[in-house]
Design an enzyme around this catalytic site. Structure first.
Site, PDB file in Angstrom:
ATOM      1  N   ARG A   1      72.653   5.846  39.977  1.00 48.76           N
ATOM      2  CA  ARG A   1      72.576   4.920  41.104  1.00 48.76           C
ATOM      3  C   ARG A   1      71.398   3.976  40.910  1.00 48.76           C
ATOM      4  O   ARG A   1      70.262   4.293  41.267  1.00 48.76           O
ATOM      5  CB  ARG A   1      72.408   5.693  42.416  1.00 48.76           C
ATOM      6  CG  ARG A   1      73.656   6.418  42.876  1.00 48.76           C
ATOM      7  CD  ARG A   1      73.413   6.973  44.271  1.00 48.76           C
ATOM      8  NE  ARG A   1      74.624   7.507  44.871  1.00 48.76           N
ATOM      9  CZ  ARG A   1      74.737   7.861  46.154  1.00 48.76           C
ATOM     10  NH1 ARG A   1      73.679   7.728  46.949  1.00 48.76           N
ATOM     11  NH2 ARG A   1      75.859   8.336  46.622  1.00 48.76           N
TER      12      ARG A   1
ATOM     13  N   TYR B   1      67.521   3.529  29.406  1.00 49.95           N
ATOM     14  CA  TYR B   1      67.163   2.253  30.009  1.00 49.95           C
ATOM     15  C   TYR B   1      66.310   1.440  29.049  1.00 49.95           C
ATOM     16  O   TYR B   1      65.617   1.996  28.187  1.00 49.95           O
ATOM     17  CB  TYR B   1      66.348   2.468  31.291  1.00 49.95           C
ATOM     18  CG  TYR B   1      67.122   2.938  32.488  1.00 49.95           C
ATOM     19  CD1 TYR B   1      67.583   2.031  33.444  1.00 49.95           C
ATOM     20  CD2 TYR B   1      67.391   4.290  32.691  1.00 49.95           C
ATOM     21  CE1 TYR B   1      68.282   2.463  34.562  1.00 49.95           C
ATOM     22  CE2 TYR B   1      68.086   4.730  33.806  1.00 49.95           C
ATOM     23  CZ  TYR B   1      68.533   3.807  34.739  1.00 49.95           C
ATOM     24  OH  TYR B   1      69.225   4.239  35.845  1.00 49.95           O
TER      25      TYR B   1
ATOM     26  N   ASP C   1      68.796   0.953  41.479  1.00 43.08           N
ATOM     27  CA  ASP C   1      68.198   0.362  42.676  1.00 43.08           C
ATOM     28  C   ASP C   1      68.508  -1.126  42.770  1.00 43.08           C
ATOM     29  O   ASP C   1      69.005  -1.740  41.826  1.00 43.08           O
ATOM     30  CB  ASP C   1      66.677   0.553  42.649  1.00 43.08           C
ATOM     31  CG  ASP C   1      66.260   2.005  42.781  1.00 43.08           C
ATOM     32  OD1 ASP C   1      67.043   2.799  43.330  1.00 43.08           O
ATOM     33  OD2 ASP C   1      65.142   2.343  42.334  1.00 43.08           O
TER      34      ASP C   1
ATOM     35  N   ARG D   1      60.523   2.573  36.400  1.00 44.54           N
ATOM     36  CA  ARG D   1      59.665   1.430  36.711  1.00 44.54           C
ATOM     37  C   ARG D   1      58.218   1.857  36.961  1.00 44.54           C
ATOM     38  O   ARG D   1      57.285   1.109  36.677  1.00 44.54           O
ATOM     39  CB  ARG D   1      60.220   0.668  37.906  1.00 44.54           C
ATOM     40  CG  ARG D   1      61.533  -0.030  37.566  1.00 44.54           C
ATOM     41  CD  ARG D   1      61.950  -1.006  38.641  1.00 44.54           C
ATOM     42  NE  ARG D   1      62.427  -0.355  39.839  1.00 44.54           N
ATOM     43  CZ  ARG D   1      62.057  -0.682  41.073  1.00 44.54           C
ATOM     44  NH1 ARG D   1      61.169  -1.644  41.270  1.00 44.54           N
ATOM     45  NH2 ARG D   1      62.568  -0.061  42.096  1.00 44.54           N
TER      46      ARG D   1
END
Length: 276
Positions: A55, A118, A57, A206
């Site tokens: 999921r 990522y 952001d 992040r």
């Protein structure tokens, strides 16, 4: 209910104008837009169980997102060959379904996954991000040292409690295993962090990037990000890097479909911290 067939969808999207993946009332989300298009193709009662691998952001992009959905078997048999092309005509230009593949019913896009990978893009050019890449590249106002970034990354690899880097959720563990974390500088000068783990908690990637960037520009020592792993609550010293530099590029699954169910069962087991 009609007999159902499970289908894997491989998806890419520009997250700029989405409020994340998950459907939310009165918000434009990837799941909401995708569901609307699927219902237009199949009919509302022939689509169920949309489940995503990760999921993302608000503002986060994807080139390698995966989800599964269950279609009425008769409708899937009729529409499977043309589904990708049909969706291309219905979906907005900032989301694409690249492939639709029938999979065993044991496949679970979320729990059968073995890793998520990522990439985070940063430029330290004095003029900032190139206009054509402004939606997926962070402009950093200070020069960044590649060796320092990789030194900081070294202390974050492995299985740890990443509570310092996560937005904690009730009854959820913050223990994760990062199997890859490194930086490269591409020929165009862009710095790219690659982060791979079995799973991530909210804002974790992040936060890790934010901690490493202040090492890369010389404001923190290389051992500082790893030292925060001793904390058991979120660190107020860590600044979360902006969402737009982050892209989900790949999700891995067992090569043997017979392992889908076993992997899903193992993933569901809650990983608890050691008591000693």
């Amino acid at each position: 209910m009609d007999e159902r067939t499970r289908v894997r969808l491989d998806i890419a999207y520009d997250g700029t104008d989405f409020s994340g993946w998950a459907a939310q009332p009165n918000r434009r989300t990837v799941a909401g837009v995708l569901t609307e298009a699927l219902v237009r193709v199949f009919g509302e009662d022939r689509v169920s169980g949309l489940t995503v691998a990760g999921r993302t952001d608000a503002g986060v992009h994807a080139t390698g997102q995966v989800c599964h959905v269950d279609f009425a078997t008769a409708a899937w048999s009729e529409l499977s060959a043309s589904l990708v092309r049909r969706l291309a005509g219905l979906l907005p230009p900032d989301v694409r379904v690249r492939a639709a593949t029938e999979v065993p019913g044991e496949f679970d896009a979320r729990f059968s996954a073995t890793f998520r990978r990522y990439e985070y893009r940063v430029t330290d050019a004095p003029y900032g991000a190139d206009p054509l890449r402004r939606h997926d590249t962070l402009g950093w106002p200070r020069g960044l040292d590649l060796d320092a970034l990789n030194a900081a990354a070294t202390g974050l690899v492995g299985e740890h409690d990443y509570a310092a880097y996560c937005k904690r959720k009730e009854h959820a563990t913050t223990i994760r295993e990062i199997t890859r974390l490194d930086w490269r500088r591409d020929p165009d000068g862009i710095l790219v962090a690659t982060v791979q783990a079995d799973a991530f908690c909210q804002a974790m990637v992040r936060s890790l990037v934010g901690a490493m960037l202040v090492v890369g520009d010389g404001r923190r020592p290389a051992e500082w990000p790893g030292g925060l792993l001793n904390l058991r609550e979120r660190s107020s010293e860590v600044t979360v890097a902006p969402a737009h530099g982050l892209t989900l590029v790949a999700v891995g699954y067992p090569t043997d479909p017979a392992e889908y169910a076993r992997r899903a069962e193992a993933t569901r087991r809650l990983r608890l911290p050691a008591t000693a």
